[in-house]
Design a protein around this motif. Structure first.
Motif, PDB file in Angstrom:
ATOM      1  N   HIS A 141      37.716  48.827 -11.625  1.00  0.00           N
ATOM      2  CA  HIS A 141      36.706  47.939 -11.047  1.00  0.00           C
ATOM      3  C   HIS A 141      35.358  48.660 -10.980  1.00  0.00           C
ATOM      4  N   ASN A 157      35.208  45.838  -0.361  1.00  0.00           N
ATOM      5  CA  ASN A 157      35.690  45.587  -1.722  1.00  0.00           C
ATOM      6  C   ASN A 157      36.214  46.866  -2.370  1.00  0.00           C
ATOM      7  N   LEU A 161      40.077  40.546  -6.647  1.00  0.00           N
ATOM      8  CA  LEU A 161      40.389  41.565  -7.645  1.00  0.00           C
ATOM      9  C   LEU A 161      41.195  40.970  -8.801  1.00  0.00           C
ATOM     10  N   VAL A 201      37.755  53.030  -9.365  1.00  0.00           N
ATOM     11  CA  VAL A 201      36.569  52.272  -8.939  1.00  0.00           C
ATOM     12  C   VAL A 201      35.310  53.050  -9.310  1.00  0.00           C
ATOM     13  N   GLY A 232      36.228  43.068 -14.038  1.00  0.00           N
ATOM     14  CA  GLY A 232      36.641  43.726 -12.800  1.00  0.00           C
ATOM     15  C   GLY A 232      35.473  44.094 -11.917  1.00  0.00           C
ATOM     16  N   ARG A 284      39.877  39.990 -12.527  1.00  0.00           N
ATOM     17  CA  ARG A 284      39.858  40.901 -13.681  1.00  0.00           C
ATOM     18  C   ARG A 284      40.889  40.407 -14.699  1.00  0.00           C
ATOM     19  N   LYS A 340      39.530  47.805  -0.806  1.00  0.00           N
ATOM     20  CA  LYS A 340      40.583  46.908  -1.272  1.00  0.00           C
ATOM     21  C   LYS A 340      41.055  47.327  -2.682  1.00  0.00           C
ATOM     22  N   ALA A 341      40.088  47.641  -3.536  1.00  0.00           N
ATOM     23  CA  ALA A 341      40.430  48.028  -4.917  1.00  0.00           C
ATOM     24  C   ALA A 341      41.174  49.366  -4.937  1.00  0.00           C
ATOM     25  N   ALA A 358      43.457  51.119  -7.945  1.00  0.00           N
ATOM     26  CA  ALA A 358      42.525  51.022  -9.077  1.00  0.00           C
ATOM     27  C   ALA A 358      41.585  52.226  -9.163  1.00  0.00           C
ATOM     28  N   VAL A 410      43.976  49.453 -14.155  1.00  0.00           N
ATOM     29  CA  VAL A 410      43.032  48.611 -13.402  1.00  0.00           C
ATOM     30  C   VAL A 410      41.771  49.418 -13.073  1.00  0.00           C
TER      31      VAL A 410
END
Lengths: 283, 164
Positions: free
Chosen positions: A96, A124, A24, A135, A116, A27, A127-128, A133, A94
């Motif tokens: 992604h 994934n 991550l 997403v 990102g 990014r 985790k983001a 974040a 943030v």
């Protein structure tokens, strides 16, 4: 036949080795910031893009943005939404995007990681989200993005509900993001599902489709692996009010019910956006 | 890229200042502005911060800004903290022996390090930004002059009633 299978396995292994591990930290906000003028020119002049409803995205914290996906392997809706999100909330927030393994392993597309973009997987995404974040996920993925042009105004996630489980497990709100215009950037003829199965692409590359389209500059374009020059179709994107799944559907919601509700909601919005358009491409 | 627009408003600088220094009025007269929110505890004055967004082309552009100059009835300037690089300025100068205000609105913007595409985007965006500034000033003029007429009429009414 055995030789073909060996070849496919070999290529699949190569692709797998090229798929970057989800980092991550790749990014790069400065890179995104410096590329915003380029994206803005493309979105404003070429796609005459319009993005509405960003005020519906919660101001802070993790959120799962769920979009319908269009445009073949070159998806203008993602670029347009990334620009709009980055200018609206600032590159400091943030953000992604999940993308198919093949996209991230293609030579020349490594810059996407700086935006990102990470390989689409639950791990994934989890985790983001845990990192706080926003997403962006396209449940329909390769299945939806290559639907025939005459189904361009249809939300088609192909029954994939994993994103709902993810939102429930992580306790994050869902913001539906509906876009129109992407499926007018080429003439998409068929997903080529049978062809993909026949060639074993589903097993080797997680590819359930081998799309057939007519696009610039190839004419007849099979696979769309090298992309195409998209027609300058007007892109409109609308973010809908956030949905807190537990609040709206209870502590242990029925996934089918939630899925049907969400798809219907997005389909109604897509119909409304479609009704605003008078001509294909022009908008 | 720096764009600027100017207008003469038939009202004293103090009245125009009431409008340009009050963040709650921005959404009413600023063209293209989709957000102008106070961030933090300070509503107005030096060091006050706002989250602002201006629609230009396909995007709402802006970010967090901070007031860096606040000279009563004369100058109000801001600079960006996050988002697209920008500096803005209201410049109020007395005209017609204090009965009018020459009001200037300036906006400098860009993205450092964006190269040729940044330069091109600035040029392409300029007519749209200039149009927003011009319309903002026209709307400000209309609102301030209307307020000026309204308060003058109220004053006349009060003095008539006092005389009666």
């Amino acid at each position: 036949m055995a030789a073909t299978a060996d070849l496919l396995t070999g290529v699949a292994e190569l692709v797998r080795s090229r798929v970057p591990a989800a980092d991550l930290d790749e990014r790069d906000p400065d890179y995104i910031r410096e590329s915003l003028p380029r994206l803005w020119l493309l979105a404003s002049l070429y796609f005459r893009a319009e993005v509405r409803g960003l005020g519906n995205v919660p101001e802070a914290g993790p959120v799962l943005l769920v979009g319908n996906h269009s445009g073949g392997n070159l998806t203008p809706d993602t670029g347009v939404f990334t620009l709009a999100f980055s200018t609206y909330f600032g590159v400091e927030r943030v953000f992604h995007q999940l993308a198919h393994n093949l996209v991230l392993s293609m030579p020349g597309l490594s810059f996407l990681r700086k935006y990102g973009t990470v390989a689409a997987s639950h791990d994934n995404a989890r985790k983001a989200l845990r990192a706080g974040a926003a997403v962006l996920v396209y449940p329909g993925g390769d299945y939806e993005v290559h639907r025939p042009s005459w189904e361009g105004r249809r939300v088609d996630f192909g029954g994939r509900k994993g994103f709902l489980r993810l939102a429930l497990e992580e306790g994050v709100p869902i913001v539906p993001v509906v876009s129109i215009g992407g499926q007018e950037t080429a003439l998409f003829l068929s997903r080529g599902e049978r062809l993909a199965k026949l060639l074993g692409l589903d097993r080797a590359f997680r590819l359930k489709v081998l799309p057939i389209s007519v696009g610039i500059p190839w004419g007849l374009n099979i696979g769309d692996m090298l992309g195409h020059l998209p027609l300058p179709a007007k892109i409109t994107v609308e973010a809908l009010p956030a949905i807190d799944l537990n609040r709206e559907f209870g502590a242990d919601p029925d996934l089918d019910e939630v899925y049907d509700h969400l798809v219907r909601l997005m389909q109604d919005t897509l119909d409304a956006l479609g009704a605003e358009r008078r001509f294909p491409v022009i908008g | 890229m720096r764009v600027e627009s100017r207008i003469e408003i038939s009202a004293p600088p103090a009245l125009v200042w009431e409008y340009v220094s009050d963040p709650s009025r921005y959404l009413h007269f600023m063209s293209g502005i989709t957000r102008w929110e106070v961030v933090g505890t300070k509503r107005s004055g030096l060091g006050a911060r706002y989250r602002m967004l201006l629609r230009v082309g396909s995007a709402e552009v802006g970010g967090l800004i901070e007031i860096v100059e606040f000279a009563h009835a004369a100058d109000l300037a801001w600079t960006s903290i996050t988002g697209v690089d920008q500096r803005g300025r209201w410049r109020l100068r007395s005209g017609n022996e204090g009965r009018s205000t020459v009001t200037t609105l300036r906006l400098s913007y860009g993205v450092a390090g964006s190269g040729i595409s940044g330069w091109l985007a600035e040029q392409v965006a300029a007519p749209s930004v200039r149009g927003h500034l011009r319309r903002s000033l026209q709307q400000l003029k209309r609102q301030v002059e209307h307020e000026q007429l309204r308060s003058a009429a109220a004053e006349r009414r009060r003095s008539r009633m006092g005389a009666a």
